[in-house]
Design an enzyme around this catalytic site. Sequence first.
Site, PDB file in Angstrom:
ATOM      1  N   CYS A 194       6.019  -0.393   7.429  1.00 56.85           N
ATOM      2  CA  CYS A 194       5.672   0.807   6.680  1.00 56.85           C
ATOM      3  C   CYS A 194       6.867   1.241   5.847  1.00 56.85           C
ATOM      4  O   CYS A 194       8.001   1.244   6.336  1.00 56.85           O
ATOM      5  CB  CYS A 194       5.276   1.925   7.652  1.00 56.85           C
ATOM      6  N   LEU A 195       6.604   1.602   4.596  1.00 56.69           N
ATOM      7  CA  LEU A 195       7.690   2.035   3.717  1.00 56.69           C
ATOM      8  C   LEU A 195       8.333   3.330   4.233  1.00 56.69           C
ATOM      9  O   LEU A 195       9.473   3.623   3.883  1.00 56.69           O
ATOM     10  CB  LEU A 195       7.165   2.243   2.290  1.00 56.69           C
ATOM     11  N   HIS A 219      -4.363   1.449   7.819  1.00 58.92           N
ATOM     12  CA  HIS A 219      -2.984   1.971   7.875  1.00 58.92           C
ATOM     13  C   HIS A 219      -2.826   3.161   6.909  1.00 58.92           C
ATOM     14  O   HIS A 219      -2.230   4.182   7.261  1.00 58.92           O
ATOM     15  CB  HIS A 219      -2.029   0.818   7.526  1.00 58.92           C
ATOM     16  N   GLU A 220      -3.391   3.011   5.718  1.00 57.48           N
ATOM     17  CA  GLU A 220      -3.254   4.083   4.704  1.00 57.48           C
ATOM     18  C   GLU A 220      -4.115   5.301   5.053  1.00 57.48           C
ATOM     19  O   GLU A 220      -3.671   6.438   4.853  1.00 57.48           O
ATOM     20  CB  GLU A 220      -3.634   3.561   3.312  1.00 57.48           C
ATOM     21  N   GLY A 229       0.840  -1.199   0.000  1.00 57.18           N
ATOM     22  CA  GLY A 229       0.000   0.000   0.000  1.00 57.18           C
ATOM     23  C   GLY A 229       0.870   1.241   0.000  1.00 57.18           C
ATOM     24  O   GLY A 229       2.057   1.176   0.314  1.00 57.18           O
ATOM     25  N   GLN A 256       2.851   9.898   1.852  1.00 58.08           N
ATOM     26  CA  GLN A 256       4.203   9.335   1.900  1.00 58.08           C
ATOM     27  C   GLN A 256       5.096   9.826   0.770  1.00 58.08           C
ATOM     28  O   GLN A 256       6.313   9.727   0.854  1.00 58.08           O
ATOM     29  CB  GLN A 256       4.132   7.795   1.860  1.00 58.08           C
ATOM     30  N   HIS A 284      -2.305   7.395   7.393  1.00 54.13           N
ATOM     31  CA  HIS A 284      -1.307   8.268   6.742  1.00 54.13           C
ATOM     32  C   HIS A 284      -1.967   9.567   6.268  1.00 54.13           C
ATOM     33  O   HIS A 284      -1.416  10.646   6.451  1.00 54.13           O
ATOM     34  CB  HIS A 284      -0.685   7.576   5.524  1.00 54.13           C
TER      35      HIS A 284
HETATM   36  O1  GNR Z   1       4.044  -2.655   2.592  1.00 50.50           O
HETATM   37  C1  GNR Z   1       3.379  -2.515   3.623  1.00 50.50           C
HETATM   38  N1  GNR Z   1       3.087  -3.607   4.375  1.00 50.50           N
HETATM   39  C2  GNR Z   1       2.191  -3.581   5.428  1.00 50.50           C
HETATM   40  C3  GNR Z   1       2.157  -4.674   6.272  1.00 50.50           C
HETATM   41  C4  GNR Z   1       1.268  -4.727   7.321  1.00 50.50           C
HETATM   42  C5  GNR Z   1       0.410  -3.670   7.526  1.00 50.50           C
HETATM   43  C6  GNR Z   1       0.436  -2.563   6.710  1.00 50.50           C
HETATM   44  C7  GNR Z   1       1.321  -2.514   5.663  1.00 50.50           C
HETATM   45  S1  GNR Z   1       1.324  -1.144   4.610  1.00 50.50           S
HETATM   46  C8  GNR Z   1       2.974  -1.165   4.045  1.00 50.50           C
HETATM   47  C9  GNR Z   1       3.187  -0.109   2.971  1.00 50.50           C
HETATM   48  C10 GNR Z   1       3.006   1.254   3.582  1.00 50.50           C
HETATM   49  O2  GNR Z   1       3.806   1.794   4.273  1.00 50.50           O
HETATM   50  N2  GNR Z   1       1.864   1.848   3.359  1.00 50.50           N
HETATM   51  O3  GNR Z   1       1.612   3.032   3.914  1.00 50.50           O
HETATM   52 NI    NI Z   2       2.800   3.079   5.747  1.00 47.36          NI
END
Ligand code: GNR
Ligand code: NI
Length: 172
Positions: free
Chosen positions: A91-92, A133-134, A46, A51, A137
Amino acid sequence: MSILNILKHPDNRLHIVAKSVTHVGEVTQQLIKDMAETMYSASGIGLAATQVDVHERVIVIDISNTRDDLLVLINPELQLKEGSILSEEGCLSVPGVYDQVERSDRIMVKALNAEGDEFNLEATGLLAVCIQHEIDHLDGKVFVEYLSRLKQERIIKKLRKTQRGIYPRVSI
Ligand code: GNR
Ligand code: NI
């Protein structure tokens, strides 16, 4: 198409609350393409526009193993959330850090797709976790904020150390 630079925690720009998209046109569609390319190239499931330092409510997700099932959510709104799930998140924007976060296990979300058409989606498990999660952000929240202050301090120390001297490569 271009691969965009991903902001790394700690960075105040990750705490900016994104604005709603008022018109889904060519500019937003190009952003979506670039975000998808960036997400795939970073092997993420995601990516939120926040980001990549674009503070508009745009999300791309692909939880498929084949990496060919892109989900686009513009102006997402959680309509319902229930149950709870504990899962290991990464998270990236917080490279190398993984920890358990509790989220709702089943959600209903309303959003616009890349054509600007409204749709409703029910999600459970990993997809539900990823959408939450997104959306966090877009609201300026990074998953580490759910962890203890001690863990957060350790994470910032570690990331400041590893990020030191690393600057984004400028493409020619
Ligand atoms: O790549 C991602 N893996 C992930 C694993 C578990 C819960 C959420 C994520 S999202 C993350 C990519 C990211 O940072 N999205 O904002
Ligand atoms: Ni993230």
